[in-house]
Design a protein around this motif. Structure first.
Motif, PDB file in Angstrom:
ATOM      1  N   SER A 268       0.828  -1.207   0.000  1.00 15.25           N
ATOM      2  CA  SER A 268       0.000   0.000   0.000  1.00 15.25           C
ATOM      3  C   SER A 268       0.864   1.259   0.000  1.00 15.25           C
ATOM      4  N   VAL A 269       1.886   1.271   0.849  1.00 18.82           N
ATOM      5  CA  VAL A 269       2.755   2.449   0.953  1.00 18.82           C
ATOM      6  C   VAL A 269       3.491   2.704  -0.360  1.00 18.82           C
ATOM      7  N   ALA A 270       3.934   1.614  -1.001  1.00 19.13           N
ATOM      8  CA  ALA A 270       4.676   1.760  -2.256  1.00 19.13           C
ATOM      9  C   ALA A 270       3.761   1.999  -3.447  1.00 19.13           C
ATOM     10  N   GLY A 271       2.464   1.826  -3.280  1.00 15.72           N
ATOM     11  CA  GLY A 271       1.541   2.012  -4.383  1.00 15.72           C
ATOM     12  C   GLY A 271       1.749   1.005  -5.488  1.00 15.72           C
ATOM     13  N   SER A 272       2.094  -0.229  -5.118  1.00 17.29           N
ATOM     14  CA  SER A 272       2.400  -1.257  -6.100  1.00 17.29           C
ATOM     15  C   SER A 272       1.144  -1.995  -6.541  1.00 17.29           C
TER      16      SER A 272
ATOM     17  N   PRO B 166      10.272   0.500  -8.786  1.00 15.33           N
ATOM     18  CA  PRO B 166      11.006   1.521  -9.542  1.00 15.33           C
ATOM     19  C   PRO B 166      11.165   2.806  -8.729  1.00 15.33           C
ATOM     20  N   GLY B 167      12.053   3.657  -9.215  1.00 14.81           N
ATOM     21  CA  GLY B 167      12.227   4.953  -8.579  1.00 14.81           C
ATOM     22  C   GLY B 167      13.159   4.905  -7.385  1.00 14.81           C
ATOM     23  N   VAL B 168      13.133   5.991  -6.604  1.00 15.22           N
ATOM     24  CA  VAL B 168      14.003   6.123  -5.436  1.00 15.22           C
ATOM     25  C   VAL B 168      13.204   6.061  -4.143  1.00 15.22           C
TER      26      VAL B 168
ATOM     27  N   ILE C 252      12.174   2.838  -0.796  1.00 17.99           N
ATOM     28  CA  ILE C 252      12.469   3.175   0.596  1.00 17.99           C
ATOM     29  C   ILE C 252      11.198   3.141   1.433  1.00 17.99           C
ATOM     30  N   ARG C 253      10.121   3.726   0.913  1.00 15.11           N
ATOM     31  CA  ARG C 253       8.861   3.727   1.662  1.00 15.11           C
ATOM     32  C   ARG C 253       8.330   2.311   1.860  1.00 15.11           C
TER      33      ARG C 253
END
Length: 463
Positions: free
Chosen positions: A334-338, A426-428, A432-433
């Motif tokens: 949820s936090v990563a929006g995956s 993906p991304g930075v 981490i989140r």
């Protein structure tokens, strides 16, 4: 330094009861627990600064190849297989006819000190040689190959999960460390099940998908610095295999194709080692005695309810560990929006738990192994001997070393989780989140493990 110990009076059932020489950490328990949690949290903050995906992959992909002749591979595999079978036979004979004193019996010392403590440590500190050493696999290869059946893929790793939990429960509630004949009976029962299963489903299928010991050592082997460029499912077939030296834990970041239930097995391994230590702490035993006191007169199938109590405790704890991990995975998604399925994310991050399991196993059994190593050496020199038993006396600072080992395993787990997140998302910021919930669970595991190794060892409560 070593000292003689008398024969135990009213010996405890639990394997850890073989030695009382391992002391608690010489620091306040609350400080030990807090320090472990803070260090793991701080390590996450440090690794969060490393956001170069290519650089992280390059670090984990590094290796040094150690080419060796095929003949050497074959010779070593054959020697290890022979040693495994000879030791297996010696354990059965000495367990049935050797000394009745647990700390002088060859079978008890070889199985619990030499194998489950010493050899198991080698699988994650050096490399996994169990496919060659495994005496049951060597014996199974000689069985007829007719009439094999296919093990349904939908079962996945779940049979090995149940098998592992059953073995842990039996180890906790049975006198396997104090009654050599009881240990022999367990080994014979395990042998019958293993050989029957290997004959029915095939050697490779059984030892890869069902046998819990093989799966444990295979997973521990992924933490080790020594790896193979391809898996050795049948030790005599070693052509083209080269040893590779990698950074500890680097192999955990390699893509794998896991069976259903593989994540649950990793969690079961972590919980099993934790439970094995938890039941010897004073706090647990005080709780168990208070709870079991009113139930002492009651029996089930002629057995005290304590057997059922420890089974329920084992299953509830496993469910709690697995539930906490799945909750963290769902929150991470949820936090990563995956858009990835929670099962896929959980399966990918599961290897990050293995350094935690290995670190706790090392902390839990290193002192046990060192303490009883003089007794093991004496038993190896005289398998049917007895008399005075020598044990090593560990220094007062050893407890602090145990806590340090636990923290080191968790720090490696944080790095592996970070590398997996960078590879998965993906991304930075998203990688981490995604780690926030997982690191929270790791901190909880760290603080629990640090508290357990900081406690004195006592006999599990049996009424």
């Amino acid at each position: 330094m070593s000292t003689a110990i008398p024969d135990p009076v009213g010996p405890p059932l639990h394997v850890g009861g073989l030695s009382d020489a391992v002391t608690a950490a010489p620091v306040p328990p609350w400080l030990t627990v807090l320090t472990g949690g803070v260090l793991v949290g701080a390590s996450f903050l440090v690794t969060s600064l490393l956001t170069d995906h290519a650089a992280i992959r390059a670090v984990n992909a590094w290796y040094a190849r150690l080419p060796t002749p095929v003949s050497l591979h074959r010779g070593v595999a054959a020697a290890l297989s022979a040693a495994g079978v000879v030791t297996f036979a010696a354990v059965l004979v000495s367990g049935a006819a050797g000394s009745a004193t647990p700390t002088a019996n060859f079978a008890v010392l070889v199985v619990w000190v030499g194998w489950w403590a010493g050899y198991a440590m080698s699988t994650y500190l050096v490399g996994n040689t169990w496919p060659a050493v495994n005496p049951w696999r060597t014996l199974a290869r000689s069985l007829p190959t007719t009439g094999r059946r296919v093990l349904p893929r939908r079962y996945g790793a779940w049979p090995s999960v149940g098998f592992l939990l059953a073995l842990v429960w039996i180890e906790v509630v049975s006198p396997l460390a104090t009654v050599p004949r009881a240990l022999v009976a367990l080994i014979l029962g395990y042998t019958a099940i293993t050989l029957a299963g290997a004959r029915r489903y095939g050697v490779v299928t059984w030892f890869r998908r069902v046998d819990p010991v093989s799966r444990v050592f295979r997973l521990y082997g992924r933490v080790a610095p020594v790896q193979f460029d391809r898996r050795i499912e049948d030790p005599p077939v070693v052509a083209g295999v080269d040893l590779r030296v990698r950074l500890p834990g680097a192999a955990l970041t390699d893509p794998t194709t896991d069976d259903p239930g593989a994540t649950a097995f990793v969690v079961a391994l972590l919980w099993a080692t934790t439970f094995d230590g938890l039941v010897t702490t004073p706090a647990w035993n005080a709780f168990a005695r208070r709870l079991l006191a009113p139930l002492a007169p009651l029996q089930l199938a002629g057995r005290p309810l304590v057997w059922l109590f420890y089974l329920l405790a084992l299953l509830v704890g496993f469910a709690g560990f697995l539930g906490a991990y799945r909750l963290a995975v769902a929150r991470s998604r949820s936090v990563a929006g995956s858009l990835l399925a929670p099962v896929a994310i959980g399966r990918r991050f599961a290897p990050a738990l293995l350094p935690i399991a290995a670190g706790y196993h090392l902390a839990h059994f290193l002192g046990y192994f060192l303490t009883l190593s003089p007794a093991l050496a004496a038993a190896l020199a005289d398998p049917f001997g007895g008399g005075t038993v020598q044990v090593a006396v560990l220094p007062a600072w050893f407890g602090t070393l145990q806590v340090g080992v636990v923290v080191a395993g968790h720090l490696l787990a944080v790095w592996v989780a970070h590398a997996l997140a960078m590879d998965l998302f993906p991304g930075v910021l998203r990688p981490i989140r995604s780690q926030y919930p997982l690191v929270g669970v790791m901190i909880g595991y760290t603080m629990t493990s640090a508290w357990i190794v900081g406690q004195p060892t006592v006999t599990p409560a049996f009424l």
